[in-house]
Write a protein that holds these residues in place. Structure first.
Motif, PDB file in Angstrom:
ATOM      1  N   PRO A 113       6.413  -4.415  17.453  1.00  0.00           N
ATOM      2  CA  PRO A 113       5.760  -3.689  16.519  1.00  0.00           C
ATOM      3  C   PRO A 113       4.955  -2.486  16.788  1.00  0.00           C
ATOM      4  O   PRO A 113       5.080  -2.112  18.078  1.00  0.00           O
ATOM      5  CB  PRO A 113       4.546  -4.728  15.717  1.00  0.00           C
ATOM      6  CG  PRO A 113       4.321  -5.375  17.208  1.00  0.00           C
ATOM      7  CD  PRO A 113       5.657  -5.600  17.934  1.00  0.00           C
ATOM      8  N   ALA A 114       4.611  -1.609  15.778  1.00  0.00           N
ATOM      9  CA  ALA A 114       3.700  -0.502  16.175  1.00  0.00           C
ATOM     10  C   ALA A 114       2.379  -1.006  16.306  1.00  0.00           C
ATOM     11  O   ALA A 114       1.880  -1.507  15.201  1.00  0.00           O
ATOM     12  CB  ALA A 114       4.035   0.867  15.330  1.00  0.00           C
ATOM     13  N   ARG A 167      -1.870   8.201  12.430  1.00  0.00           N
ATOM     14  CA  ARG A 167      -0.609   7.851  12.330  1.00  0.00           C
ATOM     15  C   ARG A 167       0.312   8.180  13.183  1.00  0.00           C
ATOM     16  O   ARG A 167       1.434   7.898  13.285  1.00  0.00           O
ATOM     17  CB  ARG A 167      -0.199   8.801  11.062  1.00  0.00           C
ATOM     18  CG  ARG A 167      -0.396  10.364  11.176  1.00  0.00           C
ATOM     19  CD  ARG A 167      -0.098  11.096   9.868  1.00  0.00           C
ATOM     20  NE  ARG A 167      -0.126  12.434   9.891  1.00  0.00           N
ATOM     21  CZ  ARG A 167      -1.489  13.146   9.813  1.00  0.00           C
ATOM     22  NH1 ARG A 167      -2.409  12.525   9.335  1.00  0.00           N
ATOM     23  NH2 ARG A 167      -1.528  14.438   9.874  1.00  0.00           N
ATOM     24  N   GLU A 168       0.017   8.893  14.477  1.00  0.00           N
ATOM     25  CA  GLU A 168       0.856   9.205  15.423  1.00  0.00           C
ATOM     26  C   GLU A 168       1.373   7.813  16.136  1.00  0.00           C
ATOM     27  O   GLU A 168       2.559   8.090  16.712  1.00  0.00           O
ATOM     28  CB  GLU A 168       0.116  10.145  16.455  1.00  0.00           C
ATOM     29  CG  GLU A 168      -0.372  11.573  16.113  1.00  0.00           C
ATOM     30  CD  GLU A 168      -1.463  11.546  15.196  1.00  0.00           C
ATOM     31  OE1 GLU A 168      -2.124  10.458  15.265  1.00  0.00           O
ATOM     32  OE2 GLU A 168      -1.698  12.671  14.417  1.00  0.00           O
ATOM     33  N   CYS A 173      -7.989   5.335   7.171  1.00  0.00           N
ATOM     34  CA  CYS A 173      -7.237   4.325   7.946  1.00  0.00           C
ATOM     35  C   CYS A 173      -6.493   3.262   6.753  1.00  0.00           C
ATOM     36  O   CYS A 173      -7.002   3.213   5.560  1.00  0.00           O
ATOM     37  CB  CYS A 173      -8.186   3.560   8.652  1.00  0.00           C
ATOM     38  SG  CYS A 173      -8.856   4.458  10.007  1.00  0.00           S
ATOM     39  N   LEU A 174      -5.497   2.836   7.284  1.00  0.00           N
ATOM     40  CA  LEU A 174      -4.689   1.974   6.705  1.00  0.00           C
ATOM     41  C   LEU A 174      -5.593   0.480   6.679  1.00  0.00           C
ATOM     42  O   LEU A 174      -6.273   0.131   7.605  1.00  0.00           O
ATOM     43  CB  LEU A 174      -3.539   1.732   7.184  1.00  0.00           C
ATOM     44  CG  LEU A 174      -2.454   2.821   7.284  1.00  0.00           C
ATOM     45  CD1 LEU A 174      -0.972   2.517   7.729  1.00  0.00           C
ATOM     46  CD2 LEU A 174      -2.068   3.196   5.839  1.00  0.00           C
ATOM     47  N   ASP A 175      -5.305   0.040   5.410  1.00  0.00           N
ATOM     48  CA  ASP A 175      -5.945  -1.545   5.286  1.00  0.00           C
ATOM     49  C   ASP A 175      -5.260  -2.649   6.019  1.00  0.00           C
ATOM     50  O   ASP A 175      -4.084  -2.745   5.744  1.00  0.00           O
ATOM     51  CB  ASP A 175      -6.232  -1.956   4.037  1.00  0.00           C
ATOM     52  CG  ASP A 175      -7.148  -3.073   3.703  1.00  0.00           C
ATOM     53  OD1 ASP A 175      -8.329  -2.977   4.057  1.00  0.00           O
ATOM     54  OD2 ASP A 175      -6.456  -4.118   3.278  1.00  0.00           O
ATOM     55  N   SER A 176      -5.809  -3.349   6.760  1.00  0.00           N
ATOM     56  CA  SER A 176      -4.927  -4.544   7.676  1.00  0.00           C
ATOM     57  C   SER A 176      -4.719  -5.485   7.012  1.00  0.00           C
ATOM     58  O   SER A 176      -3.737  -6.153   7.484  1.00  0.00           O
ATOM     59  CB  SER A 176      -5.824  -4.794   8.800  1.00  0.00           C
ATOM     60  OG  SER A 176      -7.210  -5.239   8.368  1.00  0.00           O
ATOM     61  N   GLY A 226       0.844  -1.110   0.046  1.00  0.00           N
ATOM     62  CA  GLY A 226      -0.060   0.012   0.231  1.00  0.00           C
ATOM     63  C   GLY A 226       0.940   1.315  -0.156  1.00  0.00           C
ATOM     64  O   GLY A 226       1.728   1.412   0.631  1.00  0.00           O
ATOM     65  N   ILE A 227       0.826   2.088  -1.066  1.00  0.00           N
ATOM     66  CA  ILE A 227       1.423   3.396  -1.031  1.00  0.00           C
ATOM     67  C   ILE A 227       0.345   4.394  -1.033  1.00  0.00           C
ATOM     68  O   ILE A 227      -0.150   4.875  -1.678  1.00  0.00           O
ATOM     69  CB  ILE A 227       2.158   3.502  -2.503  1.00  0.00           C
ATOM     70  CG1 ILE A 227       3.151   2.358  -2.606  1.00  0.00           C
ATOM     71  CG2 ILE A 227       2.769   4.937  -2.410  1.00  0.00           C
ATOM     72  CD1 ILE A 227       3.878   2.345  -4.097  1.00  0.00           C
ATOM     73  N   ALA A 228       0.551   4.875   0.325  1.00  0.00           N
ATOM     74  CA  ALA A 228      -0.545   6.061   0.711  1.00  0.00           C
ATOM     75  C   ALA A 228       0.211   7.487   1.162  1.00  0.00           C
ATOM     76  O   ALA A 228       1.389   7.246   1.324  1.00  0.00           O
ATOM     77  CB  ALA A 228      -1.226   5.496   1.907  1.00  0.00           C
ATOM     78  N   THR A 229      -0.660   8.552   1.184  1.00  0.00           N
ATOM     79  CA  THR A 229      -0.104   9.581   1.672  1.00  0.00           C
ATOM     80  C   THR A 229       0.010   9.913   2.987  1.00  0.00           C
ATOM     81  O   THR A 229      -1.111   9.670   3.723  1.00  0.00           O
ATOM     82  CB  THR A 229      -0.923  10.990   1.033  1.00  0.00           C
ATOM     83  OG1 THR A 229      -0.838  10.873  -0.344  1.00  0.00           O
ATOM     84  CG2 THR A 229      -0.392  12.392   1.284  1.00  0.00           C
ATOM     85  N   TRP A 230       1.128  10.023   3.603  1.00  0.00           N
ATOM     86  CA  TRP A 230       1.309  10.304   4.995  1.00  0.00           C
ATOM     87  C   TRP A 230       0.313  11.103   5.785  1.00  0.00           C
ATOM     88  O   TRP A 230      -0.339  10.875   7.046  1.00  0.00           O
ATOM     89  CB  TRP A 230       2.551  10.372   5.480  1.00  0.00           C
ATOM     90  CG  TRP A 230       2.926  10.898   6.917  1.00  0.00           C
ATOM     91  CD1 TRP A 230       2.975  12.227   7.516  1.00  0.00           C
ATOM     92  CD2 TRP A 230       3.139   9.778   7.922  1.00  0.00           C
ATOM     93  NE1 TRP A 230       3.103  12.044   8.766  1.00  0.00           N
ATOM     94  CE2 TRP A 230       3.247  10.603   9.262  1.00  0.00           C
ATOM     95  CE3 TRP A 230       3.140   8.449   8.036  1.00  0.00           C
ATOM     96  CZ2 TRP A 230       3.268  10.150  10.523  1.00  0.00           C
ATOM     97  CZ3 TRP A 230       3.660   7.895   9.054  1.00  0.00           C
ATOM     98  CH2 TRP A 230       3.686   8.727  10.545  1.00  0.00           C
ATOM     99  N   GLY A 231      -0.023  12.288   4.996  1.00  0.00           N
ATOM    100  CA  GLY A 231      -0.636  13.239   5.775  1.00  0.00           C
ATOM    101  C   GLY A 231      -2.152  13.046   5.666  1.00  0.00           C
ATOM    102  O   GLY A 231      -2.934  13.675   6.335  1.00  0.00           O
ATOM    103  N   THR A 232      -2.691  11.911   4.894  1.00  0.00           N
ATOM    104  CA  THR A 232      -4.127  11.681   4.984  1.00  0.00           C
ATOM    105  C   THR A 232      -4.288  10.170   5.662  1.00  0.00           C
ATOM    106  O   THR A 232      -5.283   9.717   5.752  1.00  0.00           O
ATOM    107  CB  THR A 232      -4.397  11.136   3.618  1.00  0.00           C
ATOM    108  OG1 THR A 232      -3.860  10.394   2.937  1.00  0.00           O
ATOM    109  CG2 THR A 232      -4.229  12.507   2.610  1.00  0.00           C
ATOM    110  N   VAL A 233      -3.296   9.872   6.483  1.00  0.00           N
ATOM    111  CA  VAL A 233      -3.444   8.548   7.091  1.00  0.00           C
ATOM    112  C   VAL A 233      -3.961   8.800   8.695  1.00  0.00           C
ATOM    113  O   VAL A 233      -3.207   9.787   9.414  1.00  0.00           O
ATOM    114  CB  VAL A 233      -2.147   7.777   7.372  1.00  0.00           C
ATOM    115  CG1 VAL A 233      -2.255   6.300   8.230  1.00  0.00           C
ATOM    116  CG2 VAL A 233      -1.544   7.404   5.957  1.00  0.00           C
ATOM    117  N   TYR A 234      -4.963   8.133   8.796  1.00  0.00           N
ATOM    118  CA  TYR A 234      -5.828   8.471  10.286  1.00  0.00           C
ATOM    119  C   TYR A 234      -4.986   7.882  11.331  1.00  0.00           C
ATOM    120  O   TYR A 234      -4.499   6.588  11.126  1.00  0.00           O
ATOM    121  CB  TYR A 234      -7.057   8.160  10.244  1.00  0.00           C
ATOM    122  CG  TYR A 234      -7.939   8.338  11.727  1.00  0.00           C
ATOM    123  CD1 TYR A 234      -8.092   9.573  12.334  1.00  0.00           C
ATOM    124  CD2 TYR A 234      -8.114   7.332  12.313  1.00  0.00           C
ATOM    125  CE1 TYR A 234      -8.665   9.603  13.301  1.00  0.00           C
ATOM    126  CE2 TYR A 234      -8.900   7.254  13.676  1.00  0.00           C
ATOM    127  CZ  TYR A 234      -9.153   8.694  14.022  1.00  0.00           C
ATOM    128  OH  TYR A 234      -9.691   8.818  15.393  1.00  0.00           O
TER     129      TYR A 234
END
Length: 1476
Positions: free
Chosen positions: A238-239, A227-228, A253-256, A217-225
């Protein structure tokens, strides 16, 4: 320096990760985490805003934010206090700075299982090579075989459930079967969510061995909910990430279900699409890498899969098509995908602005109001360009064109793109085939590659054949054999060496081969191990096949031969002008073939336990029975050393399959001709080390084969020698005792010449028959034992009697016979091997033991002081001699198996004694310690502990163990009487026993319970199991072991001991004195003449084909196979019915459409009548019924199987490409219908562009002011500059000339030199293609041409040797670079004599509205191969620039030339009537 070379300059890490493909995401080790934590911050950056500028728009929560989108508290202190940039507008180039990334490691989704993925935050300017290095070296991913870029709707959309299931199943299938990477946007929404669900379903339903599907998955960091939670400067391992769709708001959100995440940071917040440039660069970089798989090196192909989507998706599709990436559009998914799918079947001129507007209004109902006229024009132009590249566009329609799954559509799209790609010769077809092999999709190869469109030569398939063998792809091997590959031509010495160099490292054979190399290294004292040679392989094979075979590959006396320069096709598929065959080079000189290439390939497959490959190759073998038996032997030997249980079982199963194959073929042969079949058994096979089928079956212990009726019949014939097999045994014995009965006809002979009564050879034929020799030896042995027993019991004197001396002489003859057997070596195995074989036989061991004991007894017997011990030893020897009688009974079908049972039971007893000894010793020691105090006599200790305890098992219970039966007179109180045991513990007064009787009785009861009931019954059960096991195979075992006896007596001297010494004397004279070698009897090993052997093998191969056909028929008649066939037919029928339903529905829709059109035409006709009547004064206009506009939907013709014939565009196409060459200028979109100047185009506002050239003095002015253009004289000769057009007078508007072909979307002169026409000249130099004999090649009955083409530096395409004309010049400057100066004049003369094939406008991407290229194309054809001018021209080629490549190229429509040049070449071919 290439990108891959630059990777080596990165800061290296010692991650130590395996480069093998990860089967499942596993947590990293401590060292790996530390190395990754050091490498990533040093090489990968993130972006942060370094200056806070308040935005006019607040955030969703109402906070004050910066222009970057982040609130004040998420900026650094320096960013808030900085004064350097004060008063400036926010600019990402100045206000955003890179710094080491702080988010990387492993990601775990809270509450969603134990699945762990990898993630990293990267700057949007990160070089793709660094990201690729991270993925392959640190994340441990194998380079992909295919890159699938899935794009489409970023929001959730509705899609038919059936279509959704088809897409998910097909996507996962193609990824899993080809080893692909899937790249998406990575968020938990839209098409990304759909891909994740497909991967999730596969993971839940697949086993561990099937591996993980790599989903990136290649996503924009600024649009990831949330992300903190991913920020961890030292790495998160892991995080923990929480997927919370309800609270995400405008973020995602990122897809699991994705396995890897690349989070692209451009320093902003909440702005979607920022990752697209980096994703595009990364995909392009990956697609330029070379992946070697199974010996095939290919550039990693990429395909774009589109579902639904909006304006951004259309741009993605357009960019993909522009860069040559094939796209698969899933029809029915909605929006952009459906717009393209619904017009893809139409000719480009029919795709108009109004049609696109209609489609958009239907499919974009919610957002249609935002579509401006300019946007519709732009969409129309892009869709036209997309549809124009039909070779790159594949529309997946459910149930259409046989496409039932998306995976087939994806692979077909790639193959279609490859097939339509320009190439030289076979490159395109080779490319397609190597893709299919790399993906292991033989179904695609059958349907798409091996068609009537291309004729494959067997030699063209040799490289991919080697690749398929190494990568274990039996279906492809089978396919290549069907396509005409002959193994005898494919397998050369070098090919075989390469195959053995690429053995599976974990195979037992590879380990044994490495041991041989290591031993040779030590023997030769070399610094490193020698390279694999075939004689090394032969050493291991002889160890496996047995020393009865000779070396299959003898060591050559010549030095090591030169290896393959490129053994298998490690070829970059993008290389143009170099065919696959030319890269498959052999060593200098002719190829050297082995004795039997099919045998060699079969052995290579068998030693690696590759069942399917071995089965396929065995069907090609000629000496198939020997090959099957040898393969069975090799597999059984390898299975003994195989540690993996599954592999061992597979080897034994394959060995059994080969044995059954040998039995099947031999059965066919035996039914056809018994004599020929028996010849196959004893024929010396040169290919298999000069051994025989019978010997191989015995070495492999193939009892089923040896017990075959035909082999047993043959052995029976050998057993009876020249006698008839139907002679009764009593007749043979009578003739043995009274040999004159031979001449009475009591026994019969097989050979007619022995039938006469006075034939002297009858006597010899009778007494040399193995059956007679056997019975004579029985009589002799019985006589020996009777005499031996008589001497031992009756006639054993101090001085040996004459009877005893006869025994010694008799034994001497037996020793001589055993010595003969030890040294008898007809196969040349050597003394050590013969000694090993001799000792390995049980009966020989018994013979040696008996002889040695006899000799020891004899030695003692001859010494007077040890006479009695000598007699004892001789008595023991007699026992062993008697046991030797059991070997005689093996010939009996009744007693033979029983002897085998006894031998097996002896092994059971041996292991049983270990268990029994535990109980006997434990009870004996305890009993002895309780009853007897300090017994010091060793013999009585042994009796008390072992002997008495053993006898107790059989009921002889000692009387002193119980005080009731105690008798003091039966023992010695002090242990002084050597003939009595020591008395148990007793009182001194009355000598009554004082030991605990209750304890001894209890121990006795437990001992008897354990031994008599438990252990003895266990022994009985073991005997019973052994008996049943042997009894079930009694017949096979007896038949197998019968051969040893027959072979022994077949080669044994005819005279029985002691008369056998006469035969031994004869042998001694022959072997030692005369030095004649030992020979094996002809009946068991026979070398045939070459012609006879060839005929026999051809007959065997013919019957093997019959056997294979019968096996196939038997499999088809199998109930399980019938059920599978019926199920397959039902599925096919259901698919056809479904397709028929779709077609019938489409037919109804078409009829309704036709009816509506007819109704509309009728309504128009009626309206015309009404209007005519009104104009003539009949009625009022207000009374006329109004016309209702038609709103019928457009329906495609699903029933039509024909592809739309793409008409050649009436307008220029290349001149309207969006991006102008060598610049960043974007043209104004001009659809086909708006190209002519006559067509009104009110919104047409093209930009003005004129490139700055180095030769400014020779160019028109840069500006477009009237003053600067007044000096130019258009439509005439302007000095030396010809501004006249071949198309007549062109219009001048605002001082600038107008392109006679219409709008291009760009004003100015671009990168051209002049406004108006820029003249060029292109010579088309041709000759006939000829073979070595000088004859002209033909294809489809047409002659084939060769054309002179040039490749200039920094160019990807070949071109005709021509170009722009300088003012006043007649030859183009580029042509002068190709030819030497001294030939310019002669070439000008050739052009003057040539034929003009075209003069006019050139559709060039450099053309603009005000400047364009026009050319003259002249064909210069050399008819004669000895043309003097052609030879002179060839000698003057390659003039000024040494980097220019020149070649004569065969003319074909796929030749990689510029499009305009291909059109000129086509005209030249048509002029000459040549093939194109």
């Amino acid at each position: 320096m290439s990108d891959l070379d630059m990777v080596a300059n990165l800061r290296h890490s010692n991650s130590g990760l395996s480069k093998g493909r990860r089967k499942s995401p596993s947590p990293m080790g401590t060292n790996e985490k530390g190395n990754l934590g050091m490498w990533i911050p040093e090489n990968i950056r993130k972006k942060e805003c370094i200056y806070f500028i308040e935005s006019s728009q607040a955030s969703d929560s109402g906070k004050v934010v910066c222009e970057c989108g982040y609130p004040r508290e998420q900026h650094l202190e320096d960013a808030i206090k900085a004064s350097i940039l004060l008063g400036k507008e926010w600019d990402p180039r100045n206000h955003v700075q890179e710094m080491p990334t702080d988010a990387f490691g492993e990601i775990s989704f809270t509450g969603l299982g134990q699945k762990v993925g990898k993630y990293v935050r990267v700057s949007s300017d990160t070089p793709p090579r660094i990201i690729y290095h991270l993925m392959t070296q640190h994340w441990g991913l194998d380079p992909p075989n295919l890159l699938i870029s899935v794009t489409g709707g970023a929001k959730n959309f509705n899609m038919k459930q059936r279509l959704k299931n088809i897409f998910r199943r097909g996507l996962v299938k193609v990824a899993q079967t080809t080893g692909a990477w899937i790249i998406t946007g990575g968020s938990h929404t839209g098409v990304m969510k759909l891909v994740g669900e497909a991967v999730r379903d596969f993971s839940m339903n697949s086993s561990y061995k099937e591996g993980e599907i790599i989903t990136i998955g290649i996503a924009t960091w600024g649009t990831v909910y949330n992300r903190e939670s991913l920020i961890c400067p030292l790495g998160g391992f892991p995080a923990e990430y929480m997927l919370d769709e309800e609270s995400q708001g405008s973020l995602s959100c990122l897809d699991s279900n994705h396995s890897h995440f690349i989070l692209v940071d451009d320093g902003t917040h909440g702005r979607y699409g920022m990752e697209i440039p980096l994703r595009t660069r990364l995909e392009k970089f990956i697609s330029e890498q070379t992946k070697v798989k199974g010996g095939v090196a290919i550039r990693i192909p990429i395909v774009c899969v589109v579902l639904e989507g909006g304006p951004g998706t259309l741009d993605t599709i357009y960019n993909a098509i522009t860069h040559g990436t094939p796209c698969v559009i899933v029809e029915g998914s909605g929006r952009v995908a459906d717009v393209i799918a619904q017009v893809a079947h139409l000719p480009v001129p029919e795709i108009t602005i109004s049609l696109i507007q209609k489609k958009v209004s239907i499919l974009f109902r919610d957002t249609y109001e935002f579509f401006t006229e300019g946007k519709l024009v732009e969409w129309t132009k892009k869709i036209q360009d997309i549809v124009r590249s039909r070779q790159l566009l594949t529309v997946f329609r459910e149930g259409k064109d046989g496409q039932q799954d998306v995976d087939v559509a994806i692979l077909q799209a790639l193959l279609k793109a490859s097939r339509n790609h320009d190439h030289f010769g076979h490159e395109s077809w080779d490319h397609q085939l190597k893709l299919a092999v790399a993906w292991n999709r033989v179904d695609i190869a059958r349907s798409e590659i091996f068609t009537d469109d291309h004729e494959w030569k067997p030699a063209d398939l040799h490289p991919v054949m080697a690749a398929a063998l190494i990568s274990n792809k039996p279906e492809f091997v089978k396919l290549f054999l069907e396509q005409g590959v002959r193994l005898k031509e494919f397998v050369t010495w070098d090919t075989l060496l390469y195959l053995y160099e690429n053995l599976v490292p974990s195979s037992v054979f590879h380990i044994k081969l490495q041991k041989v190399l290591a031993e040779e290294k030590e023997h030769l004292a070399c610094p490193r191990a020698p390279r694999v040679q075939l004689h090394h392989v032969s050493q291991v094979l002889r160890e496996l096949l047995g020393d009865s075979t000779q070396m299959l590959y003898p060591k050559s006396k010549q030095p090591e031969r030169h290896r393959l320069s490129i053994p298998v096709p490690h070829i970059k598929l993008n290389v143009q002008g170099v065919s696959l065959r030319s890269l498959y080079k052999r060593s200098a000189g002719p190829a050297i073939y082995t004795m039997d290439p099919v045998r060699d390939l079969l052995i290579w497959a068998v030693v690696q336990n590759r069942r399917e490959l071995a089965e396929i190759i065995w069907t090609q073998s000629q000496d198939c029975i020997a090959a099957a038996l040898a393969s069975s032997k090799i597999l059984k030997e390898l299975s003994r050393e195989e540690e993996d249980t599954d592999s061992k079982e597979e080897m034994l199963a394959l060995a059994e399959w080969f044995e059954l194959g040998a039995i099947g073929v031999f059965t066919e042969c035996y039914r056809k001709d018994e004599e020929k079949a028996q010849k196959l058994l004893i024929r010396v096979s040169e290919a298999w080390g000069k051994t025989t089928c019978l010997q191989l079956s015995l070495e492999a212990k193939n009892m089923n084969f040896v017990s075959h009726g035909g082999i047993q019949t043959f052995l029976t014939k050998v057993w009876w020698g020249k006698l008839c097999v139907d002679n009764g045994l009593w007749r043979v014995i009578l003739c043995m005792l009274f040999f004159p009965l031979l001449y009475t006809g009591l026994v019969g002979f097989r050979e007619k010449r022995l039938q006469p009564m006075n034939c002297l050879t009858r006597f010899r034929a009778f007494f040399t028959a193995p059956v007679v020799i056997f019975h004579l030896n029985i009589l002799s042995y019985f006589s020996f034992l009777l005499l031996y027993a008589y001497v031992l019991m009756i006639d054993f004197q101090e001085t040996p009697s004459w009877r005893e001396r006869i025994i010694y002489f008799w034994l001497f003859s037996l020793v001589c016979e055993e010595t003969r057997q030890l040294f008898y070596d007809p196969d040349g195995c050597g003394l050590l091997k013969m000694a090993s074989l001799y000792i390995s036989d049980f009966w020989n061991k018994l013979d040696v033991c008996a002889i040695l004991i006899f000799m020891a007894g004899l030695t003692c017997r001859l010494i007077p002081s040890t006479l009695y011990p000598g007699r004892i030893i001789l008595s023991l020897a007699f026992i062993i001699f008697c046991l030797r009688l059991m070997h005689i009974f093996t010939v009996s079908k009744t007693l033979g198996p029983k002897i085998i049972i006894v031998k097996r039971m002896m092994k059971d007893v041996f292991f049983f004694l270990f268990l029994l000894a535990v109980w006997v010793v434990s009870f004996g020691v305890a009993k002895q310690a309780i009853l007897i105090h300090n017994e010091e006599r060793v013999d009585w200790i042994f009796r008390g502990v072992v002997y008495h305890s053993y006898l107790t098992i059989f009921g002889q219970i000692p009387s002193y163990i119980d005080g009731v039966n105690f008798n003091i007179n039966q023992c010695s109180p002090n242990g002084t009487d050597p003939y009595k045991p020591k008395c148990p513990e007793s009182s001194e007064e009355n000598m009554e026993p004082i030991f605990p009787q209750w304890l001894t009785v209890l121990l006795l009861c437990m001992y008897l319970l354990s031994t008599n009931i438990l252990l003895l019954n266990l022994l009985i059960a073991m005997f019973n199991y052994t008996f049943q096991q042997v009894q079930a195979h009694t017949d096979q075992i007896w038949k197998f072991q019968r051969h040893d006896l027959i072979e022994e007596y077949h080669g044994r001297p005819p005279a029985p001991p002691p008369f056998i010494l006469l035969n031994h004397l004869q042998l001694f004279i022959r072997r030692v004195v005369l030095r004649k070698p030992a020979t094996r009897p002809k009946q068991l090993k026979e070398k045939l003449e070459k012609n006879e052997e060839a005929a026999l093998l051809s007959w065997e191969m013919y019957l093997k084909e019959n056997y294979l056909q019968s096996q196939q028929c038997r499999e088809k008649q199998n109930t399980e196979q019938r059920v599978q066939d019926i199920a397959l037919r039902v599925d096919t029928l259901a698919e056809l019915l479904e397709l028929d339903r779709v077609k019938r529905t489409s037919m109804v829709e078409q009829r309704l459409l036709c009816l509506e059109e007819q109704m509309l035409q009728s309504a128009k006709a009626l309206n015309w009548i009404v209007q005519a009547l009104y104009r003539n004064g009949y009625g009022l206009e207000e009374d006329a019924p109004p016309m209702i506009p038609s709103k019928m939907p457009e329906v495609k013709d699903y029933d039509s199987e024909e592809k739309p014939q793409e008409m050649k565009s009436m307008y220029h196409v290349n001149a309207r490409n969006f991006l102008y060459p060598s610049s960043y200028t974007i043209r104004f979109p001009v659809p086909d219908e708006k190209v002519p100047w006559e067509v009104e185009f009110q919104i047409y506002q093209p930009p003005f562009f004129t490139a700055d050239r180095k030769d400014k003095a020779a160019c028109d002015p840069l500006g477009h002011s009237v003053e600067s253009l007044l000096k130019i004289s258009f439509n005439t000769m302007d000095g030396l500059v010809n501004r006249q057009s071949f198309h007549g007078t062109y219009d001048i508007q605002e001082g600038l000339p107008l392109n006679p072909m219409g709008r291009t979307g760009l004003r100015g002169r671009g990168s051209l030199r002049y406004f108006g026409p820029n003249h060029a000249m292109h010579p088309v130099v041709t000759r006939w293609r000829r073979n070595t004999d000088g004859l002209i090649y033909r294809k489809n009955l047409k002659k084939m041409l060769e054309v002179l083409v040039v490749l200039f530096p920094l160019s990807d395409h070949w071109a005709l040797p021509g170009g722009s004309l300088e003012p006043g010049e007649s030859l183009p400057l580029k042509l002068k670079h190709v030819l030497r100066r001294e030939f310019w004049t002669q070439f000008q003369n050739l052009l003057n004599q040539g034929t003009e094939i075209y003069k006019g406008y050139v559709d060039d991407p450099r053309n603009t509205d005000n400047a364009w290229i026009e050319t003259i194309a002249v064909n210069v054809h050399f008819e004669d191969k000895n043309d003097i001018e052609m030879k002179r021209m060839n000698s003057f080629l390659q003039g000024l620039d040494p980097e220019v490549c020149i070649r004569w190229q065969v003319v074909d429509k796929r030749i990689p030339l510029y499009t305009n040049h291909k059109e000129l070449l086509q005209k030249a071919s048509a002029l000459l009537g040549a093939y194109y």
